[in-house]
Design a protein around this motif. Sequence first.
Motif, PDB file in Angstrom:
ATOM      1  N   LEU A   4       5.995  12.212  -6.147  1.00 54.21           N
ATOM      2  CA  LEU A   4       6.525  11.801  -4.859  1.00 54.21           C
ATOM      3  C   LEU A   4       5.767  10.566  -4.384  1.00 54.21           C
ATOM      4  N   LYS A   5       6.487   9.481  -4.129  1.00 57.69           N
ATOM      5  CA  LYS A   5       5.887   8.248  -3.618  1.00 57.69           C
ATOM      6  C   LYS A   5       5.843   8.324  -2.094  1.00 57.69           C
ATOM      7  N   ILE A   6       4.677   8.012  -1.535  1.00 55.81           N
ATOM      8  CA  ILE A   6       4.482   8.041  -0.091  1.00 55.81           C
ATOM      9  C   ILE A   6       4.238   6.605   0.364  1.00 55.81           C
ATOM     10  N   ASP A   7       5.180   6.058   1.128  1.00 54.62           N
ATOM     11  CA  ASP A   7       4.996   4.672   1.583  1.00 54.62           C
ATOM     12  C   ASP A   7       3.928   4.618   2.675  1.00 54.62           C
ATOM     13  N   ILE A  40       4.866  16.242   5.372  1.00 54.61           N
ATOM     14  CA  ILE A  40       3.501  16.028   4.906  1.00 54.61           C
ATOM     15  C   ILE A  40       2.635  16.118   6.154  1.00 54.61           C
ATOM     16  N   ASN A  41       1.759  17.107   6.180  1.00 54.65           N
ATOM     17  CA  ASN A  41       0.953  17.380   7.371  1.00 54.65           C
ATOM     18  C   ASN A  41       1.835  17.489   8.615  1.00 54.65           C
ATOM     19  N   GLY A  42       3.023  18.071   8.459  1.00 51.28           N
ATOM     20  CA  GLY A  42       3.942  18.285   9.572  1.00 51.28           C
ATOM     21  C   GLY A  42       4.856  17.111   9.899  1.00 51.28           C
ATOM     22  N   LYS A  43       4.664  15.947   9.271  1.00 49.74           N
ATOM     23  CA  LYS A  43       5.515  14.774   9.531  1.00 49.74           C
ATOM     24  C   LYS A  43       6.714  14.812   8.586  1.00 49.74           C
ATOM     25  N   PRO A  44       7.937  14.775   9.121  1.00 49.92           N
ATOM     26  CA  PRO A  44       9.123  14.918   8.277  1.00 49.92           C
ATOM     27  C   PRO A  44       9.437  13.674   7.438  1.00 49.92           C
ATOM     28  N   PHE A  45      10.065  13.915   6.300  1.00 51.02           N
ATOM     29  CA  PHE A  45      10.520  12.833   5.435  1.00 51.02           C
ATOM     30  C   PHE A  45      11.715  13.297   4.603  1.00 51.02           C
ATOM     31  N   THR A  46      12.462  12.347   4.104  1.00 49.85           N
ATOM     32  CA  THR A  46      13.471  12.552   3.076  1.00 49.85           C
ATOM     33  C   THR A  46      13.168  11.520   2.007  1.00 49.85           C
ATOM     34  N   ILE A  47      12.892  11.994   0.793  1.00 50.94           N
ATOM     35  CA  ILE A  47      12.440  11.115  -0.285  1.00 50.94           C
ATOM     36  C   ILE A  47      13.096  11.527  -1.590  1.00 50.94           C
ATOM     37  N   GLN A  48      13.403  10.524  -2.404  1.00 49.81           N
ATOM     38  CA  GLN A  48      13.892  10.804  -3.749  1.00 49.81           C
ATOM     39  C   GLN A  48      12.675  10.934  -4.669  1.00 49.81           C
ATOM     40  N   LEU A  49      12.534  12.110  -5.284  1.00 50.91           N
ATOM     41  CA  LEU A  49      11.450  12.345  -6.229  1.00 50.91           C
ATOM     42  C   LEU A  49      11.781  11.683  -7.560  1.00 50.91           C
ATOM     43  N   ARG A 103       0.457   6.691   7.015  1.00 46.65           N
ATOM     44  CA  ARG A 103      -0.205   6.521   8.320  1.00 46.65           C
ATOM     45  C   ARG A 103       0.233   7.603   9.307  1.00 46.65           C
ATOM     46  N   ALA A 104       1.545   7.857   9.355  1.00 52.41           N
ATOM     47  CA  ALA A 104       2.079   8.848  10.298  1.00 52.41           C
ATOM     48  C   ALA A 104       1.517  10.246  10.033  1.00 52.41           C
ATOM     49  N   SER A 105       1.242  10.544   8.760  1.00 51.66           N
ATOM     50  CA  SER A 105       0.727  11.869   8.407  1.00 51.66           C
ATOM     51  C   SER A 105      -0.758  12.012   8.687  1.00 51.66           C
ATOM     52  N   GLY A 106      -1.429  10.883   8.936  1.00 48.28           N
ATOM     53  CA  GLY A 106      -2.868  10.917   9.173  1.00 48.28           C
ATOM     54  C   GLY A 106      -3.664  11.106   7.888  1.00 48.28           C
ATOM     55  N   HIS A 110       0.850  -1.176   0.000  1.00 47.98           N
ATOM     56  CA  HIS A 110       0.000   0.000   0.000  1.00 47.98           C
ATOM     57  C   HIS A 110       0.892   1.234   0.000  1.00 47.98           C
ATOM     58  N   TRP A 111       0.698   2.075  -0.979  1.00 50.62           N
ATOM     59  CA  TRP A 111       1.413   3.338  -1.041  1.00 50.62           C
ATOM     60  C   TRP A 111       0.547   4.339  -1.779  1.00 50.62           C
ATOM     61  N   ALA A 112       0.967   5.565  -1.745  1.00 53.71           N
ATOM     62  CA  ALA A 112       0.234   6.646  -2.390  1.00 53.71           C
ATOM     63  C   ALA A 112       1.245   7.540  -3.098  1.00 53.71           C
ATOM     64  N   PHE A 113       0.733   8.506  -3.825  1.00 50.46           N
ATOM     65  CA  PHE A 113       1.638   9.445  -4.474  1.00 50.46           C
ATOM     66  C   PHE A 113       0.957  10.779  -4.699  1.00 50.46           C
ATOM     67  N   VAL A 114       1.775  11.781  -4.950  1.00 50.14           N
ATOM     68  CA  VAL A 114       1.298  13.096  -5.379  1.00 50.14           C
ATOM     69  C   VAL A 114       2.186  13.544  -6.528  1.00 50.14           C
ATOM     70  N   VAL A 115       1.600  14.306  -7.426  1.00 45.38           N
ATOM     71  CA  VAL A 115       2.367  14.951  -8.479  1.00 45.38           C
ATOM     72  C   VAL A 115       2.606  16.375  -8.005  1.00 45.38           C
ATOM     73  N   LEU A 116       3.869  16.775  -7.996  1.00 44.62           N
ATOM     74  CA  LEU A 116       4.191  18.120  -7.523  1.00 44.62           C
ATOM     75  C   LEU A 116       3.635  19.174  -8.465  1.00 44.62           C
ATOM     76  N   PRO A 117       3.196  20.301  -7.919  1.00 50.31           N
ATOM     77  CA  PRO A 117       2.835  21.419  -8.787  1.00 50.31           C
ATOM     78  C   PRO A 117       4.086  21.850  -9.567  1.00 50.31           C
ATOM     79  N   LYS A 118       3.897  22.253 -10.794  1.00 46.70           N
ATOM     80  CA  LYS A 118       5.036  22.641 -11.644  1.00 46.70           C
ATOM     81  C   LYS A 118       5.892  23.731 -10.995  1.00 46.70           C
ATOM     82  N   GLU A 119       5.248  24.647 -10.269  1.00 49.62           N
ATOM     83  CA  GLU A 119       5.991  25.733  -9.626  1.00 49.62           C
ATOM     84  C   GLU A 119       6.957  25.193  -8.573  1.00 49.62           C
ATOM     85  N   ALA A 120       6.530  24.190  -7.822  1.00 52.59           N
ATOM     86  CA  ALA A 120       7.387  23.601  -6.783  1.00 52.59           C
ATOM     87  C   ALA A 120       8.531  22.833  -7.430  1.00 52.59           C
TER      88      ALA A 120
END
Length: 183
Positions: free
Chosen positions: A70-73, A51-60, A78-81, A25-35
């Motif tokens: 961005l892949k969200i494991d 993400i919702n205040g929960k820190p991460f380091t991820i390779q985009l 879960r940690a981000s709620g 189970h994972w999720a993802f978001v596509v970054l806005p072009k500006e970001a």
Amino acid sequence: MSTANTDSQFNARILRPKQPGNGTHWAFVVLPKEASAKLPRRGRTTVDGTINGKPFTIQLEPDGQKSHWLKIDEVLLRASGASYGDLVNFHIRAAAEEPDPEVPADLAEALVASPEAMATWDTTTNLSRVDWIHWITSAKQQKTRGKRINDACDMLAAGKKKVCCFDTSGFYSKAFKAPEAFD
């Protein structure tokens, strides 16, 4: 790597992949072009963020549209709620230093078998290593992957530190794209 002016804060909808693979189970978001435009490169790049205040380091990953996804494991999700479909807050910035990439076993084995290639590999930057690995792992067929590993070892043995003629963003070759979202 300079992190000046790479900070972005944005809201994005959590998407569920149409084909998650391996029953994970994972999720993802596509970054806005500006970001994405604030980041130092269109290819794979590592970010620190929240993400919702929960820190991460991820390779985009590149999305083939001169942006990133961005892949969200499951653990971070879960940690981000957050859940699929939620609109969540992100804050990202380029990582101060690109971490050492994980070298695939078949490439590592080939490098060990070629001391000249290994010598050049050991003197390349982490970003160059990311590009070499990206080029190899983007092959769609095992035969192509094997050829790229052999070619990489030949080029590295000849002292070449960067893979050339490879569009790391996928924009021109359309080699990379964000996952399809489940409707």
